[in-house]
Design a protein around this motif. Structure first.
Motif, mmCIF file in Angstrom:
data_model
loop_
_atom_site.group_PDB
_atom_site.id
_atom_site.type_symbol
_atom_site.label_atom_id
_atom_site.label_comp_id
_atom_site.label_asym_id
_atom_site.label_seq_id
_atom_site.Cartn_x
_atom_site.Cartn_y
_atom_site.Cartn_z
ATOM 1 N N THR A 110 -12.188 -8.574 -62.741
ATOM 2 C CA THR A 110 -12.364 -8.024 -61.399
ATOM 3 C C THR A 110 -13.672 -7.253 -61.286
ATOM 4 O OG1 THR A 110 -9.992 -7.875 -60.977
ATOM 5 C CG2 THR A 110 -11.412 -6.395 -59.716
ATOM 6 N N LEU A 111 -13.965 -6.423 -62.281
ATOM 7 C CA LEU A 111 -15.194 -5.630 -62.230
ATOM 8 C C LEU A 111 -16.432 -6.500 -62.451
ATOM 9 C CD1 LEU A 111 -14.095 -2.313 -63.970
ATOM 10 C CD2 LEU A 111 -14.511 -2.732 -61.537
ATOM 11 N N ASN A 112 -16.322 -7.540 -63.264
ATOM 12 C CA ASN A 112 -17.452 -8.463 -63.405
ATOM 13 C C ASN A 112 -17.733 -9.185 -62.091
ATOM 14 O OD1 ASN A 112 -18.792 -9.045 -66.213
ATOM 15 N ND2 ASN A 112 -16.663 -8.489 -66.658
ATOM 16 N N GLU A 113 -16.680 -9.556 -61.390
ATOM 17 C CA GLU A 113 -16.842 -10.195 -60.086
ATOM 18 C C GLU A 113 -17.521 -9.254 -59.101
ATOM 19 O OE1 GLU A 113 -13.815 -11.506 -56.543
ATOM 20 O OE2 GLU A 113 -13.275 -12.094 -58.580
ATOM 21 N N LEU A 114 -17.073 -8.006 -59.079
ATOM 22 C CA LEU A 114 -17.676 -7.007 -58.182
ATOM 23 C C LEU A 114 -19.129 -6.740 -58.549
ATOM 24 C CD1 LEU A 114 -15.006 -4.209 -57.542
ATOM 25 C CD2 LEU A 114 -16.143 -5.647 -55.841
ATOM 26 N N ALA A 115 -19.414 -6.667 -59.840
ATOM 27 C CA ALA A 115 -20.788 -6.412 -60.284
ATOM 28 C C ALA A 115 -21.727 -7.504 -59.799
ATOM 29 C CB ALA A 115 -20.823 -6.303 -61.810
ATOM 30 N N GLN A 116 -21.301 -8.753 -59.908
ATOM 31 C CA GLN A 116 -22.109 -9.868 -59.434
ATOM 32 C C GLN A 116 -22.287 -9.820 -57.921
ATOM 33 O OE1 GLN A 116 -23.666 -12.324 -61.142
ATOM 34 N NE2 GLN A 116 -23.033 -11.551 -63.143
ATOM 35 N N GLN A 117 -21.224 -9.490 -57.210
ATOM 36 C CA GLN A 117 -21.286 -9.449 -55.752
ATOM 37 C C GLN A 117 -22.229 -8.358 -55.263
ATOM 38 O OE1 GLN A 117 -17.534 -8.577 -53.858
ATOM 39 N NE2 GLN A 117 -18.234 -9.223 -51.828
ATOM 40 N N ALA A 118 -22.179 -7.196 -55.917
ATOM 41 C CA ALA A 118 -22.957 -6.048 -55.455
ATOM 42 C C ALA A 118 -24.337 -5.958 -56.093
ATOM 43 C CB ALA A 118 -22.174 -4.759 -55.735
ATOM 44 N N GLY A 119 -24.570 -6.698 -57.192
ATOM 45 C CA GLY A 119 -25.848 -6.603 -57.880
ATOM 46 C C GLY A 119 -26.021 -5.293 -58.620
ATOM 47 N N VAL A 120 -24.920 -4.774 -59.163
ATOM 48 C CA VAL A 120 -24.953 -3.537 -59.940
ATOM 49 C C VAL A 120 -24.264 -3.791 -61.272
ATOM 50 C CG1 VAL A 120 -24.899 -2.100 -57.866
ATOM 51 C CG2 VAL A 120 -22.744 -2.665 -59.031
ATOM 52 N N GLY A 121 -24.276 -2.789 -62.149
ATOM 53 C CA GLY A 121 -23.466 -2.819 -63.352
ATOM 54 C C GLY A 121 -22.372 -1.780 -63.248
ATOM 55 N N PHE A 122 -21.448 -1.798 -64.179
ATOM 56 C CA PHE A 122 -20.407 -0.769 -64.240
ATOM 57 C C PHE A 122 -20.343 -0.213 -65.648
ATOM 58 C CE2 PHE A 122 -18.692 -3.177 -60.584
ATOM 59 C CZ PHE A 122 -18.562 -2.132 -59.685
ATOM 60 N N ALA A 123 -20.224 1.098 -65.746
ATOM 61 C CA ALA A 123 -20.066 1.779 -67.027
ATOM 62 C C ALA A 123 -18.674 2.396 -67.047
ATOM 63 C CB ALA A 123 -21.136 2.851 -67.203
ATOM 64 N N LEU A 124 -17.826 1.921 -67.945
ATOM 65 C CA LEU A 124 -16.441 2.377 -68.017
ATOM 66 C C LEU A 124 -16.244 3.297 -69.217
ATOM 67 C CD1 LEU A 124 -14.635 -1.047 -67.416
ATOM 68 C CD2 LEU A 124 -15.491 0.577 -65.718
ATOM 69 N N GLU A 125 -15.160 4.076 -69.165
ATOM 70 C CA GLU A 125 -14.761 4.921 -70.288
ATOM 71 C C GLU A 125 -13.388 4.459 -70.764
ATOM 72 O OE1 GLU A 125 -14.947 9.074 -69.401
ATOM 73 O OE2 GLU A 125 -16.811 8.891 -68.262
ATOM 74 N N GLU A 126 -13.332 3.927 -71.975
ATOM 75 C CA GLU A 126 -12.067 3.376 -72.489
ATOM 76 C C GLU A 126 -10.960 4.428 -72.493
ATOM 77 O OE1 GLU A 126 -10.485 0.677 -76.209
ATOM 78 O OE2 GLU A 126 -12.222 1.983 -76.519
ATOM 79 N N GLU A 127 -11.304 5.646 -72.869
ATOM 80 C CA GLU A 127 -10.295 6.700 -72.966
ATOM 81 C C GLU A 127 -9.663 7.028 -71.618
ATOM 82 O OE1 GLU A 127 -9.859 10.846 -75.502
ATOM 83 O OE2 GLU A 127 -11.824 10.242 -74.743
ATOM 84 N N ALA A 128 -10.383 6.746 -70.518
ATOM 85 C CA ALA A 128 -9.877 7.085 -69.184
ATOM 86 C C ALA A 128 -8.977 6.005 -68.609
ATOM 87 C CB ALA A 128 -11.064 7.332 -68.240
ATOM 88 N N ILE A 129 -8.974 4.805 -69.194
ATOM 89 C CA ILE A 129 -8.223 3.683 -68.635
ATOM 90 C C ILE A 129 -6.764 3.767 -69.065
ATOM 91 C CG2 ILE A 129 -8.011 1.166 -68.560
ATOM 92 C CD1 ILE A 129 -11.033 1.051 -69.142
ATOM 93 N N PRO A 130 -5.837 3.959 -68.136
ATOM 94 C CA PRO A 130 -4.428 4.119 -68.516
ATOM 95 C C PRO A 130 -3.786 2.803 -68.953
ATOM 96 C CG PRO A 130 -4.671 4.191 -66.118
ATOM 97 C CD PRO A 130 -6.048 4.103 -66.677
ATOM 98 N N VAL A 131 -3.151 2.837 -70.133
ATOM 99 C CA VAL A 131 -2.388 1.704 -70.671
ATOM 100 C C VAL A 131 -1.132 2.288 -71.310
ATOM 101 C CG1 VAL A 131 -2.375 -0.310 -72.180
ATOM 102 C CG2 VAL A 131 -4.541 0.485 -71.202
ATOM 103 N N ARG A 132 0.033 1.763 -70.948
ATOM 104 C CA ARG A 132 1.267 2.258 -71.562
ATOM 105 C C ARG A 132 1.248 1.949 -73.067
ATOM 106 N NH1 ARG A 132 4.234 3.281 -66.971
ATOM 107 N NH2 ARG A 132 3.906 1.796 -65.266
#
Length: 348
Positions: A240-262
């Protein structure tokens, strides 16, 4: 849908199976529609018995989305193909900021499929539509020969209205914008895989399948200037974020520790060799907004039951190559690329 009054004998929902006459356009098909689909999907528009639904809409822009559902297995922890087909299309419409209004449903049934199981699916679908307040107002039924299908395929189409002043699109994302996630990821894909492979875990992992239009309404109300929203289904948050990055012409920097996973989902993914970032979700959304709106939007999401575990997971950055990167829990960085191949087949 065409409907009839009554028939000399009723369908045996307990023991009968779908046969070719149920898709022939004749009496058997009319009876199936009358005693199953119309009975459980019943509403004023459907009851008119036309081949289409006619309705008035309020001011705003119309939105339409369609989605085919071929999930396997048809029944899984936390849902089934019926509820999934309702939730999936409602969410596709809602991601534009729209209020979903109506659904259509098209069924492709395989000859020999038990009517009892079809009834379970229809009841689940009807309950999901009723709970969401988005009725199924028209539809179609076809039957294919035994061996030419996989029990039941369902295609749903939804229409909705975007209120005046609301305009969500990935092209609006700019460097500095903040990425928010509405809750823990991977539940749906792992629930499907565990059910398909008959895997047993100490804690049952259930699908997160749910309609998100009520959460979206609260988010748009809190931050009308929100940039865009997406539901990370096939391919998960990473795609989803790769699709958005291509659409907007930007990159995304994520933080693994912030991503909630049970914890149980994380453990299952490790066992199965999966990355939660690529696992499908059916009741979560990704949102992007201006940095100054992020905390306010996060508070609005957390105030809603479907966003109680929402989190800020990263930001948009200037990047001509439109890469998505992630700072890992170990302090390094890695590229979060598009999903390569097919990690989980038939998950929606």
């Amino acid at each position: 849908m065409t409907t009839t009054k009554r028939f000399p004998t009723r369908l045996n929902m307990k023991n009968d199976r779908v046969n070719m006459t149920h898709g022939s356009g004749g009496r058997a098909m009319a009876q199936l529609i009358d005693e199953l689909f119309l009975t459980y999907f019943d509403n004023e528009l459907l009851r008119q018995g036309n081949d289409q639904a006619s309705f008035a809409v309020s001011a705003g822009r119309m939105v339409m989305s369609t989605d085919g559902h071929v999930v396997s297995p048809l029944f899984f922890p936390g849902g089934d193909i019926g509820s999934l087909s309702v939730h999936g299309t409602i969410n596709d419409v809602a991601m534009s900021g729209a209020k979903p209004l109506y659904l259509s449903a098209s069924f492709i049934l395989e000859e020999g499929y038990p009517l009892a199981d079809l009834k379970r699916i229809v009841i689940s679908m009807a309950a999901a539509a009723k709970d969401a307040g988005v009725p199924i107002v028209t539809g179609d039924t076809k039957v294919v020969e035994a061996g030419k299908g996989d029990g039941v395929f369902i295609t749903t189409t939804g229409v909705g209205v975007v209120p005046e002043g609301v305009s969500l699109s990935g092209v609006q994302v700019e460097p500095g914008d903040v990425v928010l996630l509405s809750g823990p990821i991977g539940d749906h894909g792992v629930a499907i895989m565990s059910s398909r492979e008959n895997l047993e875990f100490e804690t049952t992992i259930v699908s997160d399948s749910a309609p998100l239009h009520d959460l979206v309404a609260e988010m748009v109300k809190a931050v009308p200037a929100i940039k865009c929203m997406r539901d990370p289904t096939r391919g998960g948050v990473a795609s989803t974020l790769n699709e958005l990055a291509q659409q907007a012409g930007v990159g995304f920097a994520l933080e693994e520790e912030a991503i909630p996973v049970r914890n149980e989902v994380r453990a299952a993914c490790e066992l199965l060799g999966l990355d939660p970032l690529y696992v499908a979700n059916e009741g979560k959304l990704v949102a992007v907004c201006r940095a100054q709106d992020a905390e306010h939007l996060l508070a609005a999401m957390r105030a809603h039951p479907k966003g109680a575990q929402a989190a800020i997971i990263g930001k948009a950055v200037a990047d001509d190559l439109s890469f998505v990167t992630m700072e890992t829990v170990f302090g390094g960085n890695r590229i979060v690329d598009w999903l390569a191949g097919e990690q989980l087949p038939r998950i929606c």
